[in-house]
Motif scaffolding. Structure first.
Motif, PDB file in Angstrom:
ATOM      1  N   UNK A  79       0.900  -1.144   0.050  1.00 46.18           N
ATOM      2  CA  UNK A  79       0.083   0.101  -0.065  1.00 46.18           C
ATOM      3  C   UNK A  79       0.803   1.175  -0.051  1.00 46.18           C
ATOM      4  N   UNK A  80       0.354   2.530  -0.304  1.00 45.00           N
ATOM      5  CA  UNK A  80       1.044   3.445  -0.486  1.00 45.00           C
ATOM      6  C   UNK A  80       1.413   3.990   0.738  1.00 45.00           C
ATOM      7  N   UNK A  81       0.754   3.777   1.892  1.00 45.73           N
ATOM      8  CA  UNK A  81       1.075   4.131   3.282  1.00 45.73           C
ATOM      9  C   UNK A  81       1.778   2.617   3.901  1.00 45.73           C
ATOM     10  N   UNK A  82       2.923   2.676   4.423  1.00 43.36           N
ATOM     11  CA  UNK A  82       3.292   1.347   5.140  1.00 43.36           C
ATOM     12  C   UNK A  82       2.809   0.963   6.278  1.00 43.36           C
ATOM     13  N   UNK A  83       1.556   0.486   6.160  1.00 47.75           N
ATOM     14  CA  UNK A  83       0.577   0.294   7.402  1.00 47.75           C
ATOM     15  C   UNK A  83       0.561  -1.286   7.757  1.00 47.75           C
ATOM     16  N   UNK A  84       0.979  -1.746   8.799  1.00 45.20           N
ATOM     17  CA  UNK A  84       1.248  -3.206   8.917  1.00 45.20           C
ATOM     18  C   UNK A  84      -0.014  -3.937   9.297  1.00 45.20           C
ATOM     19  N   UNK A  85      -1.088  -3.632   8.320  1.00 42.35           N
ATOM     20  CA  UNK A  85      -2.434  -4.255   8.503  1.00 42.35           C
ATOM     21  C   UNK A  85      -2.290  -5.791   8.181  1.00 42.35           C
ATOM     22  N   UNK A  86      -2.919  -6.616   9.095  1.00 48.73           N
ATOM     23  CA  UNK A  86      -2.824  -8.080   8.897  1.00 48.73           C
ATOM     24  C   UNK A  86      -3.999  -8.404   8.029  1.00 48.73           C
ATOM     25  N   UNK A  87      -4.159  -8.311   6.788  1.00 53.28           N
ATOM     26  CA  UNK A  87      -5.321  -8.955   6.067  1.00 53.28           C
ATOM     27  C   UNK A  87      -5.098 -10.281   5.477  1.00 53.28           C
ATOM     28  N   UNK A  88      -3.846 -10.954   5.581  1.00 54.96           N
ATOM     29  CA  UNK A  88      -3.700 -12.109   4.950  1.00 54.96           C
ATOM     30  C   UNK A  88      -3.347 -11.814   3.492  1.00 54.96           C
ATOM     31  N   UNK A  89      -2.092 -12.074   3.141  1.00 56.21           N
ATOM     32  CA  UNK A  89      -1.596 -11.494   1.749  1.00 56.21           C
ATOM     33  C   UNK A  89      -1.485 -12.660   1.027  1.00 56.21           C
TER      34      UNK A  89
END
Length: 780
Positions: free
Chosen positions: A685-695
Motif C-alpha cells: 500500500x502507499x502508506x506502510x501500514x502493517x495491517x494483517x489482511x492475509x496477503x
C-alpha cells in the motif's frame, strides 16, 4: 453547502449509472438504489436540510443491513462497504444553522455512532480463523528422514525425500524470539534493464561441510563460509539476455557426494579470482547447476572449477535432440535430482508461446560422465532407451518444471507434471499427453519406465500444472504403516498417495465440472478432489471487493460480464474467471512435513485470475509473449490467450480478503486443524501500514524438530517463525528485499543452529528487488 450538495450529486450519479449497468447484467440492485438515495440527499440539502439528514440516516441503516447480509460480521468487507459513506456523513453534522445542526445531530449522529462502532468492532473478530492445535505426540519414533547429516542440508528439500524437515532442536517456541541477524551477504547479481519481468530470487542454499552453496537468477554459483557468510568462490555462467524467456531464476543446485570419506568431506578453498577462469579438473564430489540458457553444469564444490569428467568439460547441452530449439523456450529452473549414480533433469517449456515448442522430456545422465542413461518423454512414454543421434523427442509434450523427489530404496523417482502447450487449448493433445499431464508420475530410477501415474486435473484447460515437489513420508494408518507421497496442487487439494503403488491413502472422489468450450475442444465432465482440500468456496458477486464502493462496483460488473460457473469453468472468448487462479492455492514452495508427528505446514493462497481466448482471425494482436501474465501468441494456433490477475481499477484483488494463510493439517486423518491469516499490506500500500489482511505470497516453509516452522514468501518483506502446534506467529525479522524463496537451517562449526533465507524479490509480484543472503541465530 453547494459544494457538499454537488459531491452527493456526483457520487450518486456514479453509483446510479454503474448500478444500472450492473442490474442489466443480473447483478445487485443496491448500487443503483444507493445512487438514487444520494442524489436525493443532494436535492434536499438546500430546501430541507433536516430531511436530507434523515434520508442519509435511512441510507446508512439500509447500507449497514445490506453489508451484514452480504458479508457477515467481517471487518474488511464491512469497512469498504461502509467506510466512505460514514466519512461522507461527517460534513452533514456541520452545515446549516445552529438549530438545524442540532436537529440533524439528534437523528443522524446516534445512527452514525452505532454503525461506526459496530463496524470497528468487527476488526476484533477473525471470521476466517480456524483455531486448534496439532497433535504433539511423536507418532513415529524413528521415521525415515534421509541420510543427510543432522546439521547439513544436502538438497532443495534437505534431501531427496523433500520433507523440508530438520532434526535440529536448538530453536524452540520458547526461545525463537531471541533470533537475531548473524550475518548478511550480497551476491551482486541484480535484475538488469534487459531482463524479463519474472526475474526472481527463489534459491534455497545447500549446506555441505561448513560451506553454503547457492545460485542466483543469472546462474552464478556461490560458495560461502557457513559461519560468517564470507565469500569463498563464485562461478558466473555468463547467461546471455533473452527476451523470450518467461523466467529468469534458479531455485537451487544439486550435490553428488564424494565416493569416499563421507558426504560432508569437503575442503572448500577461498578463491583468488573468478572460478570460471580456473582450469577444469577431475571431480570426485560435484555440484550440478541448470542454467536458463538450457545447459547443465558440473562444478567442483571445493574450487568452483568445471568438472572435466562430466559431459563436455563440465557442460551438457540440454537442447540435444529437441524437435524445436527456439531461444528462451526451454530451460531448467529447478535443481535436478541426484540419486543412484544418476543426475535426472527435467525442464520448463514456455507456456502459450508456440504450438511447436521443445519437448518436456525428462532425462537421466550418468552423474560422473554425463552419458545419457534413459529418457522419458510423456508424449512417447514407452520408449525410454537413450534416443538416437538424429531422432527427436515429442513436440511440446507435458513437462516437469518443479522439483522432483526420489526413494532410492524403492528405486523410484517422482515428478510433478505440467501440461502441453498451449495450456488453454486442448485439441492438440495425444492420448499419452492427456494421461500424464497435470499429474504426478513415478518412474523407475533404473530404466525410466512408468511405474504409476496419478492425475489431478483431467484435460487441463487452466494451466493447473502440478507445481510442487512431492514429499515422501511414512504414515501410520489404519491399514498399518504405508510409504506415502504427499503433494499439494494449484487447485488447493493435498493428495496423500501410497508412493509404491500410486493408490490414494486419503480418499479421492470425482465431482461434476462445468461444460462448454470453443469449437473443436471439450471439457472433462468430472474432476478429482481430495478429502484433504484447501479449495475455496465458489465465488459470488457478494465476494467482490475493492478499496471503495466504486471499484467494488466495477469488480461486480466485471464478475457479471465474465464467464464463471465455478471452478473449472472452461476458457472462452468472453473471458473466464479462473479461481483458484494461475498462482494456485499452492505453488512451487510445496509443504513442510514433520515425519515424527505426521503433520503438515503449508501456505494456501487465494487469488482469482482471468483467462481470455483471443481469436487471431483478422486481428492485430500487438505485443505478445508477455510472460506468464499478459497476452501470449500461441503461434500456430487460432487463438492467443491473455492471463492476468482479477483486479479492481485500483489494482487490488477483486475478491475480498484474506488472500493468504498459513495452515496446519493432520496427514493421518486429513483434518485441517488450524488456519490463520498471514502477512500484512505494509509493502503493498502507499502508506506502510502493517495491517494483517492475509496477503498472497510465493515461496515455501520449513519445519524443525524444535516445533518451529519458518516461512517468508508473503508480499511483505518479513521472515517469520510460527508455532507448529498452533500456527501462532512467534517472531519476525524485517528483510531488505522480498523473501520469495524457501529458507533452510543447519549447524555451523560451533554447533549453533542457523536459519538462512535468500531475499531478492520476485519480478511478477512486485516485491522489493535485492541480492541478499540473510543468516540468523540465537543471541548468546
Amino acid at each position: 453547502m453547494f459544494i457538499l450538495s454537488l459531491i452527493f450529486w456526483i457520487v450518486g450519479l456514479a453509483l446510479l449509472g454503474g448500478g444500472a449497468w450492473l442490474m442489466t447484467l443480473g447483478g445487485s440492485w443496491y448500487y443503483a438504489l444507493a445512487g438514487a438515495a444520494l442524489i436525493g440527499v443532494g436535492v434536499l440539502m438546500k430546501p430541507r436540510l433536516a430531511a436530507a439528514r434523515g434520508l442519509y440516516a435511512l441510507f446508512l441503516i439500509a447500507t449497514a443491513i445490506w453489508a451484514l447480509w452480504e458479508s457477515g460480521y467481517d471487518w474488511w468487507p464491512l469497512a469498504t462497504r461502509l467506510g466512505v459513506f460514514l466519512l461522507l456523513a461527517i460534513p452533514l453534522f456541520f452545515v446549516g444553522k445552529a438549530g438545524e445542526r442540532h436537529l440533524g445531530l439528534k437523528v443522524l449522529l446516534p445512527i452514525w455512532v452505532i454503525i461506526g462502532v459496530g463496524t470497528l468492532g468487527s476488526a476484533l473478530v477473525d471470521a476466517h480463523k480456524i483455531k486448534g492445535e496439532l497433535n504433539t505426540d511423536v507418532v513415529a519414533e524413528n521415521p525415515s528422514i534421509g541420510d543427510t547429516p543432522e546439521g547439513s542440508w544436502h538438497a532443495y528439500g534437505r534431501n531427496n525425500l523433500g520433507q523440508r524437515f530438520s532434526p535440529l532442536t536448538q530453536i524452540t517456541p520458547e526461545n525463537v524470539e531471541n533470533l537475531e541477524l548473524a550475518w548478511q551477504y550480497q551476491t551482486g547479481d541484480l535484475k538488469g534493464p534487459d531482463d524479463v519481468t519474472e526475474t526472481t530470487y527463489e534459491a534455497t542454499p545447500l549446506k555441505i561441510s561448513n560451506s553454503l552453496f547457492l545460485c542466483t537468477p543469472h546462474n552464478w554459483l556461490i560458495a560461502l563460509d557457513a559461519d560468517s557468510g564470507e565469500e569463498q568462490w563464485v562461478y558466473k555462467a555468463k547467461i546471455p539476455a533473452e527476451s523470450q524467456r518467461q523466467h529468469q531464476t534458479c531455485r537451487g543446485v544439486s550435490y553428488l557426494p564424494p565416493s569416499s570419506d563421507g558426504p560432508d568431506a569437503l575442503d572448500v578453498k577461498v578463491a583468488d579470482g573468478p572460478a570460471e577462469a580456473l582450469e577444469s579438473k577431475q571431480c570426485d564430489a560435484q555440484l550440478f547447476m541448470p542454467t536458463s540458457d538450457a545447459r547443465l553444469l558440473a562444478l567442483d564444490p571445493e574450487t568452483g572449477a568445471r568438472c572435466s569428467n562430466f559431459a563436455d568439460n563440465g557442460e551438457l547441452d540440454l537442447m540435444h535432440n529437441m524437435p524445436f530449439k527456439q531461444a528462451g523456450f526451454y530451460y531448467s529452473t529447478s535443481p535436478p535430482v541426484v540419486a543412484n549414480g544418476l543426475v535426472v533433469v527435467a525442464g520448463s517449456v514456455n507456456d502459450n508461446y508456440a504450438l511447436e515448442s521443445p519437448s518436456g522430456v525428462i532425462r537421466a545422465y550418468d552423474a560422473k560422465t554425463g552419458e545419457l542413461v534413459w529418457n522419458w518423454d510423456s508424449g512417447n512414454p514407452d520408449e525410454t532407451a537413450p534416443i538416437g543421434g538424429d531422432d527427436v523427442y515429442t513436440t511440446s509434450s507435458p513437462n516437469s518444471w518443479s522439483v522432483a523427489s526420489a526413494d532410492e530404496e524403492l528405486g523410484l523417482i517422482y515428478f510433478p507434471m505440467g501440461n502441453r502447450t498451449p495450456d488453454q487449448l486442448g485439441m492438440y493433445r495425444s492420448p499419452a499427453e492427456e494421461k500424464y499431464a497435470s499429474s504426478v508420475v513415478a518412474l523407475s530410477l533404473e530404466t525410466g519406465q512408468v511405474e504409476w501415474v496419478h492425475q489431478f486435473v483431467h484435460h487441463d484447460l487452466w494451466d493447473m500444472d502440478t507445481p510442487a515437489q512431492p514429499t515422501l513420508v511414512d504414515l501410520d494408518t489404519e491399514q498399518g504403516k504405508q510409504p506415502a507421497l504427499v503433494i499439494p496442487t494449484k487447485q488447493g487439494d493435498v493428495y496423500v498417495l501410497n508412493r509404491q503403488t500410486g493408490e490414494a491413502i486419503l480418499p479421492v472422489s470425482e465431482q461434476a465440472a462445468p461444460q462448454g468450450t470453443i469449437e473443436g475442444d471439450h471439457a472433462s465432465p468430472t474432476q478429482p478432489i481430495s478429502s484433504l482440500t484447501f479449495r475455496p468456496p465458489t465465488l459470488r458477486e457478494a465476494d467482490m471487493w475493492g478499496a471503495t464502493p466504486f471499484d467494488q462496483l466495477m469488480c461486480r460488473i466485471q464478475f457479471r460480464s465474465l464467464r464463471y460457473e465455478g471452478q473449472y469453468t472452461p476458457p472462452s472468448e468472453q473471458g473466464t474467471i479462473v479461481f483458484p487462479g494461475n498462482f494456485g492455492v499452492f505453488n512451487w514452495g510445496s509443504l513442510a512435513i514433520d515425519p515424527k508427528r505426521q503433520v503438515m505446514f503449508g501456505m494456501p493462497l487465494y487469488l482469482a485470475f482471468t483467462s481470455t481466448l483471443v481469436s487471431k482471425e483478422g486481428a492485430d494482436l500487438g505485443e505478445t509473449n508477455q510472460g506468464e501474465q499478459g497476452l501470449n501468441e500461441n503461434a500456430g494456433a487460432p487463438y492467443a490467450v491473455e492471463m492476468k490477475p482479477f483486479l479492481s481499477p485500483l489494482g487490488v484483488p477483486c475478491q475480498q480478503p484474506p488472500w493468504g494463510y498459513v495452515a496446519g493439517a493432520d496427514l493421518r486423518t486429513g483434518e485441517i486443524v488450524w488456519k490463520h491469516k498471514n502477512g500484512t499490506v505494509r509493502d503493498m500500500s502507499p502508506l506502510p501500514l502493517p495491517l494483517k489482511m492475509g496477503v498472497p505470497g510465493i515461496g515455501g516453509p520449513i519445519i524443525t524438530d524444535g516445533g518451529v516452522a519458518f516461512l517468508a514468501a508473503a508480499v511483505d518483506n518479513y521472515l517469520r517463525a510460527y508455532d507448529l502446534t498452533s500456527g501462532e506467529q512467534l517472531w519476525q525479522a524485517r528483510l531488505p528485499a522480498g523473501g520469495q524463496a524457501t529458507p533452510m537451517t543447519y549447524l555451523n562449526s560451533k554447533g549453533e543452529q542457523m536459519v538462512v533465507l535468500v531475499a531478492g524479490g520476485h519480478g511478477s509480484i512486485g516485491t522489493t528487488i535485492g541480492d541478499y543472503v540473510m543468516a540468523y541465530k540465537l543471541k548468546q
